[in-house]
Design an enzyme around this catalytic site. Sequence first.
Site, short mmCIF file in Angstrom:
data_model
loop_
_atom_site.label_atom_id
_atom_site.label_comp_id
_atom_site.label_asym_id
_atom_site.label_seq_id
_atom_site.Cartn_x
_atom_site.Cartn_y
_atom_site.Cartn_z
N HIS A 99 0.82 -1.22 0.00
CA HIS A 99 0.00 0.00 0.00
C HIS A 99 0.85 1.27 0.00
CE1 HIS A 99 -4.23 0.32 -0.22
NE2 HIS A 99 -4.55 0.51 1.04
N ASN B 201 -9.58 2.54 -1.72
CA ASN B 201 -10.14 3.49 -0.77
C ASN B 201 -9.44 4.85 -0.78
OD1 ASN B 201 -12.22 1.82 0.12
ND2 ASN B 201 -10.89 0.83 1.61
N ASP C 285 -0.88 2.08 -5.44
CA ASP C 285 -0.84 0.65 -5.71
C ASP C 285 -2.11 0.20 -6.41
OD1 ASP C 285 -1.93 1.31 -2.98
OD2 ASP C 285 -2.55 -0.79 -3.07
N ASN D 14 -7.10 5.81 3.55
CA ASN D 14 -8.53 5.98 3.31
C ASN D 14 -9.03 7.42 3.45
OD1 ASN D 14 -8.33 3.23 3.09
ND2 ASN D 14 -9.62 2.77 4.85
#
Length: 185
Positions: A19, A112, A91, A66
């Site tokens: 991530h 997200n 990513d 997020n």
Amino acid sequence: MKLIVGLGNPGAKYEDTRHNIGFRVIDELSKTFNIPLKQEKFKGVFGFETINGEKVFLLKPLTYMNLSGESVRPVMDFYKISIDDVVVIYDDLDIPPGKIRLRQKGGHGGHNGIKSLLAHLGTENFKRIRIGVGRPESGVAVANYVLGGFRADERQEVEEAVTQAVKACESWLSQDFLKVMNTFN
């Protein structure tokens, strides 16, 4: 002015995770362009420098993935950066490790961080550099997968993808993004 945003999560716990590939590209760009990331404001860490007569910002939102839009929107508003001058690096599960894909716009694809950007920017018309991390094996939760590190056999390909993303950003500073897409896709 140009704004290059790398998505990720703050803290050592997440440093080498799938991530955080966007953060890794920003770190490499920081070295390449000699732009220290020393300013903490707008729920992020950033730096800027004038390159070829144009101010270039590098931003790592510190909001956690997020909530990335909570950092990007205030930077754009304060410095009056147009959506046309923003590229976001992140990513992507649907691209194999070591590959990159550039797009001029698009949906969130279940990501997200991109959902947050779409909500805060009010448009899907921003440039993206997506770096492949591949899909998890059957039975592995997506959240665990993206918050995990790369396997040893993926590391060389991932480093190559980071290098390609840096080169794509460099090219974008002097070329139209469509031309950069044609070169790197």
